[in-house]
Design a protein around this motif. Structure first.
Motif, PDB file in Angstrom:
ATOM      1  N   LEU A   1       0.827  -1.206   0.000  1.00  7.42           N
ATOM      2  CA  LEU A   1       0.000   0.000   0.000  1.00  7.42           C
ATOM      3  C   LEU A   1       0.864   1.259   0.000  1.00  7.42           C
ATOM      4  O   LEU A   1       0.500   2.274  -0.591  1.00  7.42           O
ATOM      5  N   LEU A   2       2.009   1.177   0.662  1.00  9.80           N
ATOM      6  CA  LEU A   2       2.891   2.341   0.747  1.00  9.80           C
ATOM      7  C   LEU A   2       3.755   2.536  -0.495  1.00  9.80           C
ATOM      8  O   LEU A   2       4.036   3.674  -0.881  1.00  9.80           O
ATOM      9  N   ILE A   3       4.182   1.451  -1.119  1.00  5.30           N
ATOM     10  CA  ILE A   3       5.166   1.591  -2.200  1.00  5.30           C
ATOM     11  C   ILE A   3       4.596   1.428  -3.603  1.00  5.30           C
ATOM     12  O   ILE A   3       5.303   1.681  -4.565  1.00  5.30           O
ATOM     13  N   SER A   4       3.344   1.016  -3.733  1.00  3.69           N
ATOM     14  CA  SER A   4       2.803   0.803  -5.074  1.00  3.69           C
ATOM     15  C   SER A   4       1.498   1.574  -5.258  1.00  3.69           C
ATOM     16  O   SER A   4       0.869   2.018  -4.296  1.00  3.69           O
ATOM     17  N   ASP A   5       1.124   1.706  -6.507  1.00  2.00           N
ATOM     18  CA  ASP A   5      -0.139   2.359  -6.850  1.00  2.00           C
ATOM     19  C   ASP A   5      -1.197   1.338  -7.265  1.00  2.00           C
ATOM     20  O   ASP A   5      -2.217   1.707  -7.835  1.00  2.00           O
ATOM     21  N   GLU A   6      -0.942   0.075  -6.983  1.00  2.00           N
ATOM     22  CA  GLU A   6      -1.908  -0.980  -7.311  1.00  2.00           C
ATOM     23  C   GLU A   6      -3.223  -0.726  -6.588  1.00  2.00           C
ATOM     24  O   GLU A   6      -3.242  -0.157  -5.492  1.00  2.00           O
ATOM     25  N   ARG A   7      -4.299  -1.191  -7.192  1.00  2.00           N
ATOM     26  CA  ARG A   7      -5.598  -1.083  -6.529  1.00  2.00           C
ATOM     27  C   ARG A   7      -5.586  -1.920  -5.256  1.00  2.00           C
ATOM     28  O   ARG A   7      -4.939  -2.970  -5.198  1.00  2.00           O
ATOM     29  N   ILE A   8      -6.311  -1.483  -4.265  1.00  2.00           N
ATOM     30  CA  ILE A   8      -6.376  -2.184  -2.985  1.00  2.00           C
ATOM     31  C   ILE A   8      -6.906  -3.601  -3.177  1.00  2.00           C
ATOM     32  O   ILE A   8      -6.400  -4.547  -2.569  1.00  2.00           O
ATOM     33  N   LYS A   9      -7.875  -3.749  -4.050  1.00  2.00           N
ATOM     34  CA  LYS A   9      -8.432  -5.072  -4.326  1.00  2.00           C
ATOM     35  C   LYS A   9      -7.348  -6.005  -4.861  1.00  2.00           C
ATOM     36  O   LYS A   9      -7.255  -7.160  -4.446  1.00  2.00           O
ATOM     37  N   ASP A  10      -6.496  -5.516  -5.754  1.00  4.07           N
ATOM     38  CA  ASP A  10      -5.421  -6.336  -6.313  1.00  4.07           C
ATOM     39  C   ASP A  10      -4.389  -6.693  -5.256  1.00  4.07           C
ATOM     40  O   ASP A  10      -3.888  -7.821  -5.225  1.00  4.07           O
ATOM     41  N   ILE A  11      -4.082  -5.753  -4.387  1.00  4.68           N
ATOM     42  CA  ILE A  11      -3.140  -6.028  -3.296  1.00  4.68           C
ATOM     43  C   ILE A  11      -3.708  -7.109  -2.382  1.00  4.68           C
ATOM     44  O   ILE A  11      -2.998  -8.032  -1.979  1.00  4.68           O
ATOM     45  N   ALA A  12      -4.975  -6.999  -2.058  1.00  2.41           N
ATOM     46  CA  ALA A  12      -5.614  -8.003  -1.198  1.00  2.41           C
ATOM     47  C   ALA A  12      -5.515  -9.388  -1.824  1.00  2.41           C
ATOM     48  O   ALA A  12      -5.127 -10.356  -1.153  1.00  2.41           O
ATOM     49  N   PHE A  13      -5.838  -9.497  -3.103  1.00  3.71           N
ATOM     50  CA  PHE A  13      -5.778 -10.793  -3.781  1.00  3.71           C
ATOM     51  C   PHE A  13      -4.351 -11.307  -3.867  1.00  3.71           C
ATOM     52  O   PHE A  13      -4.088 -12.485  -3.672  1.00  3.71           O
ATOM     53  N   ASN A  14      -3.388 -10.421  -4.131  1.00  2.00           N
ATOM     54  CA  ASN A  14      -1.982 -10.826  -4.212  1.00  2.00           C
ATOM     55  C   ASN A  14      -1.420 -11.278  -2.866  1.00  2.00           C
ATOM     56  O   ASN A  14      -0.442 -12.021  -2.823  1.00  2.00           O
ATOM     57  N   CYS A  15      -2.040 -10.840  -1.791  1.00  2.35           N
ATOM     58  CA  CYS A  15      -1.592 -11.229  -0.455  1.00  2.35           C
ATOM     59  C   CYS A  15      -2.397 -12.402   0.110  1.00  2.35           C
ATOM     60  O   CYS A  15      -2.299 -12.720   1.289  1.00  2.35           O
ATOM     61  N   GLY A  16      -3.188 -13.039  -0.729  1.00  7.92           N
ATOM     62  CA  GLY A  16      -3.859 -14.269  -0.326  1.00  7.92           C
ATOM     63  C   GLY A  16      -5.284 -14.130   0.170  1.00  7.92           C
ATOM     64  O   GLY A  16      -5.856 -15.091   0.679  1.00  7.92           O
ATOM     65  N   TYR A  17      -5.868 -12.953   0.023  1.00  6.77           N
ATOM     66  CA  TYR A  17      -7.257 -12.766   0.440  1.00  6.77           C
ATOM     67  C   TYR A  17      -8.153 -12.910  -0.783  1.00  6.77           C
ATOM     68  O   TYR A  17      -7.902 -12.310  -1.819  1.00  6.77           O
TER      69      TYR A  17
ATOM     70  N   THR B   1      -8.563   1.727   7.791  1.00  5.06           N
ATOM     71  CA  THR B   1      -8.817   0.995   6.562  1.00  5.06           C
ATOM     72  C   THR B   1      -7.576   1.034   5.676  1.00  5.06           C
ATOM     73  O   THR B   1      -6.706   1.901   5.847  1.00  5.06           O
ATOM     74  N   PRO B   2      -7.482   0.132   4.707  1.00 13.19           N
ATOM     75  CA  PRO B   2      -6.342   0.169   3.793  1.00 13.19           C
ATOM     76  C   PRO B   2      -6.211   1.503   3.054  1.00 13.19           C
ATOM     77  O   PRO B   2      -5.116   2.022   2.879  1.00 13.19           O
ATOM     78  N   SER B   3      -7.326   2.088   2.643  1.00 11.91           N
ATOM     79  CA  SER B   3      -7.243   3.363   1.930  1.00 11.91           C
ATOM     80  C   SER B   3      -6.768   4.490   2.848  1.00 11.91           C
ATOM     81  O   SER B   3      -5.975   5.345   2.428  1.00 11.91           O
TER      82      SER B   3
END
Length: 74
Positions: free
Chosen positions: A34-50, A67-69
């Motif tokens: 969340l701090l180092i990328s501009d990826e969507r929060i949904k994509d970060i969640a999926f990439n982290c196993g959620y 919240t993540p945002s």
């Protein structure tokens, strides 16, 4: 080694259950992304196993008290 023996030894070494340890590591990685990328929060969640954004947001809020945002904006 049996599953119960593994869990007991893991808890003895890490002072946490395997499930909580994995959850913590996933959330730490999500916070980093969340701090180092501009990826969507949904994509970060999926990439982290959620698999569910609502579950990710709930877990993230419990760990970081925001919240993540909100975390990303800070």
């Amino acid at each position: 080694m049996s599953l119960s023996s593994f869990k007991r030894e893991f808890a003895r070494h890490y002072n946490d259950t395997p499930a909580n340890y994995i959850k913590t590591k996933r959330l730490e990685k999500a916070a980093e992304l969340l701090l180092i990328s501009d990826e969507r929060i949904k994509d970060i969640a999926f990439n982290c196993g959620y698999n569910d954004l609502a579950n990710f947001t709930k877990s993230f809020r419990e760990r970081y008290s925001c919240t993540p945002s909100d975390f990303r904006e800070r």
